[in-house]
Write a protein that holds these residues in place. Structure first.
Motif, PDB file in Angstrom:
ATOM      1  N   GLU A 151       0.694  -1.227  -0.139  1.00 25.09           N
ATOM      2  CA  GLU A 151      -0.062   0.035   0.075  1.00 25.09           C
ATOM      3  C   GLU A 151       0.927   1.184  -0.075  1.00 25.09           C
ATOM      4  O   GLU A 151       0.531   2.182  -0.714  1.00 25.09           O
ATOM      5  CB  GLU A 151      -0.839  -0.072   1.202  1.00 25.09           C
ATOM      6  CG  GLU A 151      -1.879   1.058   1.417  1.00 25.09           C
ATOM      7  CD  GLU A 151      -2.717   1.014   2.472  1.00 25.09           C
ATOM      8  OE1 GLU A 151      -2.521   0.024   3.404  1.00 25.09           O
ATOM      9  OE2 GLU A 151      -3.775   2.115   2.528  1.00 25.09           O
ATOM     10  N   MET A 177      -3.095  -4.694  -4.071  1.00 25.18           N
ATOM     11  CA  MET A 177      -2.302  -3.848  -3.020  1.00 25.18           C
ATOM     12  C   MET A 177      -2.458  -4.809  -1.747  1.00 25.18           C
ATOM     13  O   MET A 177      -3.391  -5.243  -1.141  1.00 25.18           O
ATOM     14  CB  MET A 177      -3.167  -2.701  -2.868  1.00 25.18           C
ATOM     15  CG  MET A 177      -2.497  -1.617  -2.359  1.00 25.18           C
ATOM     16  SD  MET A 177      -3.773  -0.266  -1.662  1.00 25.18           S
ATOM     17  CE  MET A 177      -3.312   0.959  -3.031  1.00 25.18           C
ATOM     18  N   PHE A 180      -2.841  -4.200   2.874  1.00 25.31           N
ATOM     19  CA  PHE A 180      -3.914  -3.248   3.029  1.00 25.31           C
ATOM     20  C   PHE A 180      -4.317  -3.089   4.337  1.00 25.31           C
ATOM     21  O   PHE A 180      -4.807  -3.969   5.040  1.00 25.31           O
ATOM     22  CB  PHE A 180      -5.054  -3.693   2.201  1.00 25.31           C
ATOM     23  CG  PHE A 180      -5.879  -2.293   1.922  1.00 25.31           C
ATOM     24  CD1 PHE A 180      -5.469  -1.249   1.095  1.00 25.31           C
ATOM     25  CD2 PHE A 180      -7.014  -2.235   2.482  1.00 25.31           C
ATOM     26  CE1 PHE A 180      -6.336  -0.016   0.896  1.00 25.31           C
ATOM     27  CE2 PHE A 180      -7.803  -1.011   2.560  1.00 25.31           C
ATOM     28  CZ  PHE A 180      -7.390   0.081   1.757  1.00 25.31           C
ATOM     29  N   SER A 185      -3.607   5.072   2.344  1.00 28.06           N
ATOM     30  CA  SER A 185      -4.079   5.394   1.257  1.00 28.06           C
ATOM     31  C   SER A 185      -5.630   6.206   1.467  1.00 28.06           C
ATOM     32  O   SER A 185      -6.221   5.777   2.405  1.00 28.06           O
ATOM     33  CB  SER A 185      -4.308   4.211   0.289  1.00 28.06           C
ATOM     34  OG  SER A 185      -4.931   3.277   0.711  1.00 28.06           O
ATOM     35  N   LEU A 198      -7.408  -5.846  -3.226  1.00 25.76           N
ATOM     36  CA  LEU A 198      -6.697  -5.637  -2.001  1.00 25.76           C
ATOM     37  C   LEU A 198      -6.622  -6.826  -1.260  1.00 25.76           C
ATOM     38  O   LEU A 198      -7.377  -7.710  -1.223  1.00 25.76           O
ATOM     39  CB  LEU A 198      -7.986  -4.480  -1.191  1.00 25.76           C
ATOM     40  CG  LEU A 198      -8.285  -3.206  -1.755  1.00 25.76           C
ATOM     41  CD1 LEU A 198      -9.165  -2.715  -0.846  1.00 25.76           C
ATOM     42  CD2 LEU A 198      -6.989  -2.502  -2.174  1.00 25.76           C
TER      43      LEU A 198
END
Ligand code: C2E
Ligand code: CA
Ligand code: CA
Ligand code: CA
Length: 277
Positions: A151, A177, A180, A185, A198
């Motif tokens: 991330e 990602m 996470f 973010s 994710l």
């Protein structure tokens, strides 16, 4: 004598302690260790939460040193970054992953492989060309490659200002990602980034069966991902209760010791055979 860290006061610690010595030595051995096959990979299955079908494997680096034994992957990556050789390690792991993927294709098995790309490698200007070259060399379609990016590396300004994520996406591969929930973010960044998936960090998954707070975070990440049209994977699934909670929350994919530990290639093939009958 080394200069003290605070205020220039001299301190008298040894310039090279045991650990630094070992690191220095490992650094000089890294390239040869890759060539010798001391640095290899294991594969951890990821399954569909609903059907339990295997959907992909994550490639994880392993260095078995002849004298020091197994060196933790975080150390291998950290060391490679420090001595400016992370690009070579990324290429090595990618090469091993794609070679396996090609062999599975030849056996009639279409299995996606995920490779971790460190923040350092993501900012190497020739990364996209190297990945394109590796896919071509192995004859693997981009659709079968997943890149796991942390991330924090993805929301880095220089990465967002460059076209690297779009260029990678254009190769047909999927961007996931990783870790996470541990970075920072924002919702608007998530909406703008060309990511497909994710991965809920295992720190939340490992404790969600016993902690309402972590369970709530996992549920929120799953909802967030689905609202953004992203797929969501939980890593670190170790027990039945956690698995059942995640399935009830609508999590798409599961990974963890409950399903399988990371396996060397021959044991993965046995695992696959045993599951598909
Ligand atoms: P990661 O990308 O978050 O990988 C998942 C880690 O969680 C792996 O540790 C895996 O063995 C472990 N794990 C999987 N399921 C469970 C579970 O149910 N319970 C627990 N407690 N742990 C589980 P591993 O292999 O030690 O790798 C650690 C980290 O090192 C990775 O974290 C990744 O950040 C890095 N790493 C590993 N291989 C590579 C690589 O080839 N390239 C780069 N850049 N980083 C790598
Ligand atoms: Ca990962
Ligand atoms: Ca992770
Ligand atoms: Ca991690």
């Amino acid at each position: 004598l080394a200069a003290g860290e605070s205020g220039g006061v001299a301190s008298y610690h040894p310039v090279l302690d045991q650990q630094s010595l070992r690191r220095l030595q490992l650094g000089t051995e890294l390239a040869q260790a890759m060539a010798d096959g001391q640095i290899g990979v294991v594969f951890q299955p990821v399954i569909d939460a609903q059907t339990s079908d295997i959907v992909s494997v994550e490639t994880l680096v392993r260095w078995t040193h002849p004298r020091f034994g197994s060196i933790p992957p975080e150390d291998v990556i950290g060391l490679a970054e420090q001595i400016g050789r992370i690009g070579a390690v990324t290429d090595h792991v990618l090469d091993l992953a794609l070679a396996r993927c090609r062999r599975w294709l030849d056996q009639g098995i279409s299995l996606s492989v995920a490779v971790n790309v460190s923040a350092f490698s993501l900012s190497e200007p020739d990364l996209v060309d190297r990945i394109r070259g590796a896919l071509e060399r192995h004859g693997v379609p981009g659709e079968l490659l997943i890149l796991e990016l942390t991330e924090s590396s993805v929301v880095d300004d220089s990465v967002r200002e460059s076209s690297v994520l779009d260029d990678l996406h254009d190769l047909g591969l999927r961007l996931s990602m990783d870790d996470f929930g541990t970075g920072y973010s924002s919702l608007s960044q998530l909406r703008q980034l060309p990511i497909d998936e994710l991965k809920i960090d295992k720190s939340f998954v490992l404790t969600m069966a016993t902690s309402q707070g972590e369970s709530f975070i996992a549920r929120s990440i799953i909802e967030l991902a689905h609202n953004l049209g992203l797929c969501v994977v939980a890593e670190g699934v170790e027990d039945e209760m956690t698995r059942n909670q995640l399935i009830a929350m609508g999590c798409d994919k599961l990974q963890g010791f409950l399903i399988s530990r990371p396996l060397p290639e021959d044991r993965l093939e046995k695992w696959l055979l045993a599951r598909t009958g």
